[in-house]
Design an enzyme around this catalytic site. Structure first.
Site, PDB file in Angstrom:
ATOM      1  N   GLY A  98       0.627  -1.285   0.060  1.00 43.13           N
ATOM      2  CA  GLY A  98      -0.098  -0.007  -0.039  1.00 43.13           C
ATOM      3  C   GLY A  98       0.812   1.206  -0.092  1.00 43.13           C
ATOM      4  O   GLY A  98       0.376   2.341   0.378  1.00 43.13           O
ATOM      5  N   HIS A 187     -34.884 -32.352   6.221  1.00 43.63           N
ATOM      6  CA  HIS A 187     -34.502 -33.143   4.966  1.00 43.63           C
ATOM      7  C   HIS A 187     -35.460 -32.636   3.702  1.00 43.63           C
ATOM      8  O   HIS A 187     -35.781 -33.423   2.764  1.00 43.63           O
ATOM      9  CB  HIS A 187     -34.418 -34.449   4.998  1.00 43.63           C
ATOM     10  CG  HIS A 187     -33.513 -34.891   5.991  1.00 43.63           C
ATOM     11  ND1 HIS A 187     -32.342 -35.428   5.844  1.00 43.63           N
ATOM     12  CD2 HIS A 187     -33.694 -35.071   7.372  1.00 43.63           C
ATOM     13  CE1 HIS A 187     -31.779 -35.714   7.123  1.00 43.63           C
ATOM     14  NE2 HIS A 187     -32.939 -35.819   7.974  1.00 43.63           N
ATOM     15  N   SER A 317     -41.802 -10.641 -13.769  1.00 47.96           N
ATOM     16  CA  SER A 317     -41.551 -11.066 -14.993  1.00 47.96           C
ATOM     17  C   SER A 317     -41.666 -10.199 -16.210  1.00 47.96           C
ATOM     18  O   SER A 317     -42.708  -9.479 -16.019  1.00 47.96           O
ATOM     19  CB  SER A 317     -41.946 -12.330 -15.057  1.00 47.96           C
ATOM     20  OG  SER A 317     -41.997 -12.896 -16.449  1.00 47.96           O
TER      21      SER A 317
END
Length: 464
Positions: A98, A187, A317
């Site tokens: 830097g 699950h 959409s």
């Protein structure tokens, strides 16, 4: 364009006279045309705070005249305020220490101070960029110090408040939904019931833990490298400079910065920012889970889960009229992915230091600040435009609850696991209710089913 001649150890170079930077910044502009990433305002501000604090301490220690201190402080205050942001043009992709950006700040403060004093820009009189602005400093300790100042300020000022804001909204929803019973899912399959409030309480706890994680990492970010100079020995600094400079930075920021106890570590490694990035990655993982849950729970509106409704913010959409998408969940999951990716870069950078200096500093702070900013903005946006407007769809919640075969779990203590499984399988095969299946198999009566299968008694510990 009017130019002036600036000089450094490599000679003369022409610089746009309307700019405050000098020779080293100009050379960097010539040599690093890489991407569009520039150091953010947070780092520029941090450098201003550092240079101001160093001038104050050097004057206090008798190493800088009062007049020079005042000029540097006035110019540094303009850097801190953002007034001089346009004079910090350098790419992130430069030297790994830097150095060019440190010199950019030295040159800008020097030339602005010269201008304030009525002098000639580029003359280095009465304020020299190296001898005065950079006194008792090296890029090797100033840049990591600025990294820590910037990260600490953003963690405190942006990320923690944003996480608290989102947590508080989810807490309100937890209380609001505490008596709404729904079917659980493990699950991605039906499971036993819980309340919608209990489900949301998990999000609240995730956010509370993440706020605690950020607070836990802050003490390491508060340790500053300033005073280590080139390799950590403190060459060319007053013995009291490091501690006093850290205290002055703490005073300027209102944050408890301290001088790092070991400057060799502070220059050669950036483990504290690697750790910070790991916390940011953890937050990203939490937000990914929360955002995904919200969009799944709101999916539909007619052919999905549809147990909650989220605000309809914009058309979803260009071809399907009336479609509305979970856009806030989508932005949050994309932000999470980016933060996780940023962490990989920070890990590589942090692991790649050699001997007395890590030379991936710009990469590390660029990604850490980017992650903080993204997570903060994402949380605020999600809270304002999604979380606070979530409402339950009680009809759908009840429909799913009553249709679930997993309510059969309540029968386990009464007729045993195997018999309960027979009831569930028979009901699923024949398309009947659990009650009808149990009676058909002769495993229970109608009255027993009504007594034993009570969803409201299945949402807390019970052995009855």
């Amino acid at each position: 364009m009017k130019t002036r001649i600036e000089t450094d150890s490599m000679g003369e170079i022409a610089v746009d006279d309307s700019k405050y930077w000098g020779a080293q910044t100009e050379r960097s502009l010539h040599h690093f045309h890489i991407g569009n990433d520039r150091f953010p305002r947070e780092m520029i501000r941090a450098l201003g705070i550092l240079k101001k604090s160093a001038a104050v301490v050097n004057a206090e220690l008798g190493l800088l005249s009062e007049d020079k201190k005042k000029l540097i402080v006035q110019a540094a205050d303009e850097v801190i305020s953002g007034k001089l942001d346009e004079h910090f043009p350098l790419s992130v992709w430069q030297t790994g220490s830097g150095t060019q950006t440190n010199m950019n700040s030295n040159e800008v403060i020097s030339n602005r101070a010269i201008e304030i004093a009525g002098g000639v820009k580029g003359s280095k009189k009465p304020i020299h960029p190296n001898d005065d602005v950079n006194k008792a400093q090296s890029s090797n300790d100033t840049f990591p110090t600025a990294m820590h100042i910037a990260a600490a300020e953003q963690l405190n000022q942006k990320l923690i408040p944003a996480l608290i804001q989102l947590k508080e909204t989810f807490k309100k929803k937890t209380d609001e939904f505490q008596n709404i019973i729904k079917i659980g899912r493990t699950h991605l399959q039906d499971a036993t019931p819980l309340t919608l409030g209990q489900e949301f309480s998990g999000y609240v706890q995730q956010l509370e833990y993440n706020i605690a994680r950020v607070k836990a990492v802050l003490p390491s970010v508060y340790r500053l490298a300033l005073g280590g100079t080139a390799v950590g020995t403190g060459l060319n600094t007053h013995p009291q400079f490091a501690v006093k400079a850290a205290a002055q930075i703490a005073k300027e920021t209102g944050l408890p910065f301290v001088s790092a106890e070991n400057k060799f570590e502070a220059l050669a490694a950036h483990d504290s920012l690697v750790e910070t990035s790991g916390v940011l990655k953890t937050i990203a993982a939490s937000l990914m889970k929360i955002a995904n849950d919200i969009r799944w729970l709101s999916s539909g509106p007619r052919c999905g889960i549809g147990e909650i409704s989220i605000p309809e913010n914009e058309p979803g959409s260009s071809i399907m009229p009336g479609k509305v998408n979970p856009t806030q969940s989508e932005q949050m999951t994309m932000v999470a992915a980016q933060v996780i990716a940023n962490d990989v870069a920070v890990n590589i950078g942090g692991a790649s230091g050699n001997f007395e200096l890590n030379v991936f500093k710009p990469l590390i702070i660029h990604n850490v600040l980017n992650s903080i900013r993204l997570l903060s903005d994402s949380c605020v946006s999600f809270e304002e435009h999604c979380a606070r407007g979530i409402i339950p769809n009680k009809e759908k919640l009840n429909e799913h609850l009553n249709n679930s075969l997993m309510l059969v779990t309540a029968l386990n203590p009464h007729i045993g696991y195997d018999n309960a499984a027979k009831i569930a399988k028979n009901a699923h095969k024949k398309g009947t209710t659990l009650k009808e299946s149990g009676i058909e198999l002769g495993l229970l009566t109608s009255e027993q089913f009504d007594q034993w299968v009570l969803p409201e008694k299945m949402i807390h510990p019970s052995v009855d």
